[in-house]
Motif scaffolding. Structure first.
Motif, short mmCIF file in Angstrom:
data_model
loop_
_atom_site.label_atom_id
_atom_site.label_comp_id
_atom_site.label_asym_id
_atom_site.label_seq_id
_atom_site.Cartn_x
_atom_site.Cartn_y
_atom_site.Cartn_z
N ALA A 110 0.70 -1.30 0.03
CA ALA A 110 -0.08 0.03 -0.05
C ALA A 110 0.90 1.32 -0.06
N GLY A 111 2.20 1.04 -0.54
CA GLY A 111 3.07 2.21 -0.50
C GLY A 111 4.00 2.34 0.86
N PRO A 112 4.80 3.52 0.88
CA PRO A 112 4.89 4.51 -0.31
C PRO A 112 5.55 4.00 -1.63
N PHE A 113 5.23 4.77 -2.62
CA PHE A 113 5.63 4.13 -3.90
C PHE A 113 6.60 5.46 -4.58
N GLU A 114 7.65 4.75 -5.24
CA GLU A 114 8.47 5.88 -6.05
C GLU A 114 7.94 5.28 -7.55
N VAL A 115 7.79 6.47 -8.39
CA VAL A 115 7.44 6.24 -9.87
C VAL A 115 8.41 6.98 -10.84
N LEU A 116 8.92 6.21 -11.64
CA LEU A 116 9.29 6.99 -12.80
C LEU A 116 8.44 6.64 -14.19
N ILE A 117 8.58 7.83 -15.03
CA ILE A 117 7.91 7.50 -16.07
C ILE A 117 8.67 7.70 -17.39
N ALA A 118 8.62 7.09 -18.34
CA ALA A 118 9.54 7.24 -19.59
C ALA A 118 9.26 8.51 -20.41
N PRO A 119 10.08 8.91 -21.37
CA PRO A 119 9.60 10.11 -22.06
C PRO A 119 8.23 9.87 -22.72
N PRO A 120 7.61 11.17 -23.10
CA PRO A 120 6.23 11.04 -23.29
C PRO A 120 5.98 10.11 -24.59
N VAL A 151 6.67 7.21 -25.13
CA VAL A 151 6.78 5.88 -24.71
C VAL A 151 6.00 5.55 -23.65
N ASP A 152 4.91 4.80 -23.85
CA ASP A 152 3.88 4.49 -22.76
C ASP A 152 4.39 3.51 -21.67
N LEU A 153 5.44 4.03 -20.96
CA LEU A 153 6.01 3.00 -19.89
C LEU A 153 6.35 3.65 -18.74
N GLY A 154 5.88 2.99 -17.63
CA GLY A 154 6.40 3.72 -16.34
C GLY A 154 6.72 2.49 -15.31
N VAL A 155 7.37 2.74 -14.27
CA VAL A 155 8.03 1.68 -13.17
C VAL A 155 7.63 2.28 -11.85
N VAL A 156 7.64 1.45 -10.92
CA VAL A 156 7.21 1.47 -9.61
C VAL A 156 7.97 0.82 -8.49
N ARG A 157 8.58 1.50 -7.57
CA ARG A 157 9.31 0.79 -6.78
C ARG A 157 8.65 0.93 -5.33
N ASP A 194 10.03 7.47 -35.18
CA ASP A 194 10.78 6.11 -35.63
C ASP A 194 10.56 5.07 -34.64
N LEU A 195 9.85 5.24 -33.65
CA LEU A 195 9.39 4.20 -32.48
C LEU A 195 8.24 3.31 -33.25
N VAL A 196 8.31 2.23 -32.93
CA VAL A 196 7.24 1.04 -33.28
C VAL A 196 6.43 0.79 -32.15
N TYR A 247 11.92 -1.07 -25.04
CA TYR A 247 11.95 0.44 -24.84
C TYR A 247 12.14 0.95 -23.28
N CYS A 248 12.18 -0.30 -22.49
CA CYS A 248 12.43 0.15 -21.11
C CYS A 248 13.67 0.76 -20.90
N ARG A 249 14.76 0.60 -21.90
CA ARG A 249 15.97 1.23 -21.70
C ARG A 249 15.84 2.61 -21.85
N LYS A 250 14.53 3.37 -22.28
CA LYS A 250 14.54 4.80 -22.44
C LYS A 250 13.96 5.26 -20.96
N ILE A 251 13.80 4.55 -19.93
CA ILE A 251 13.50 5.07 -18.90
C ILE A 251 14.89 5.25 -18.03
N HIS A 252 14.65 6.65 -17.42
CA HIS A 252 16.01 6.81 -16.62
C HIS A 252 16.07 6.30 -15.23
N PHE A 253 16.54 5.23 -14.91
CA PHE A 253 16.65 4.58 -13.76
C PHE A 253 17.75 5.30 -12.92
N PRO A 254 17.59 5.38 -11.72
CA PRO A 254 18.65 6.05 -10.79
C PRO A 254 19.82 5.22 -10.73
N ASP A 255 21.26 5.67 -10.79
CA ASP A 255 22.23 4.96 -10.44
C ASP A 255 22.51 4.15 -9.38
#
Length: 263
Positions: free
Chosen positions: A126-136, A138-144, A201-203, A255-263
């Motif tokens: 039930a959280g708390p959640f950290e959210v990252l969104i890909a560039p506009p 690309v319809d991808l997001g990740v949650v931690r 150029d994305l598919v 395309y998950c490569r396009k998400i900027h994950f923290p180092d």
């Protein structure tokens, strides 16, 4: 030639399969040639790749097995929108990005994640959640969130030679069932096209199957048990009297490569 024991050991849980049954499965799925030399067996190129990538059992046992194996890693995401309405989407834990849950951006962007449930309806977090969104584009997001690292996870198919037209697929997601609790839905599908998007150029992956709201963010799996796409647009909407399309679109998993994950 490869020692038979090495191939047999590539079948996870192989202690439950006798040698005759294992060899039959490997021949039926064209992973080995029907030639033997002492205690060795000849692998096909497809079979050698399966052994090296650890997906022999997925290819030998097929889509039903893949769906069942991947079910524990596929979760239901409940969110609240800006108008306080609740809705649900799907997501999956990734072994390529440990501790992160992958979904479609439109499932979580601009929304408050209320809770994440597993296939049994049990609360995962039930959280708390950290959210990252890909560039506009690309319809991808990740949650931690805390505790996500120990979850069952799926592998992304990075080798594009295994993303092929007319290949058989499995889709997992959580569409709503009228008068029923949400449940993990398994659907078979087929990859029909990989067209470029307008002005890009994305598919997208164009997949033949029936999907409904709630599938968004769910994994699209190939016969190697790897994720090749993430559902981005279902083909049946909640609008009345609208005829469904024969296909839906998915964002390529690479395309998950396009998400900027923290180092």
């Amino acid at each position: 030639m490869v020692p038979l024991g090495e191939v047999y050991a590539a079948l996870p849980g192989h202690a439950n399969l006798d040698v005759d049954e294992a060899l039959h499965l490997l021949r039926e799925t064209h992973l080995i040639r029907a030639t033997f030399q002492n205690d060795s067996v000849a692998l096909t190129p497809q079979g050698r790749a399966a052994v090296e990538d650890g997906c022999v059992l997925d290819m030998a046992l097929g889509l039903t097995y893949i769906g069942e194996r991947c079910a524990p890693a596929t979760v239901h995401i409940i969110v609240r929108g800006e108008n306080q309405e609740e809705s649900g989407g799907s997501g999956f834990f990734s072994s390529d990005y440990p501790g992160w849950l992958i979904t479609a951006a439109h499932v979580i962007a601009g929304k408050h994640i209320l809770r994440i449930l597993d296939r049994n309806g049990t609360l995962v977090s039930a959280g708390p959640f950290e959210v990252l969104i890909a560039p506009p584009e690309v319809d991808l997001g990740v949650v931690r969130f805390a505790g996500a690292n120990g979850a069952s996870s799926l592998s992304i198919e990075w080798n594009q030679q295994y993303v092929k037209h007319l290949q058989q697929l499995v889709i997992l997601g959580y569409p709503p069932y009228p008068n029923h609790y949400p449940a993990l839905h398994h659907a078979r599908a087929e990859l029909h096209s990989m067209p470029k998007r307008l002005g890009s150029d994305l598919v997208s992956l164009i997949v033949a199957s029936v999907t409904r709201p709630g599938f968004s963010g769910g994994p699209v799996l190939n016969e190697r048990g790897r994720v090749i796409g993430i559902v981005e647009q279902e083909n049946i909407t909640e609008r009345q009297n609208q005829h469904p399309l024969a296909y839906f679109s998915a964002t390529p998993a690479e395309y998950c490569r396009k998400i900027h994950f923290p180092d």
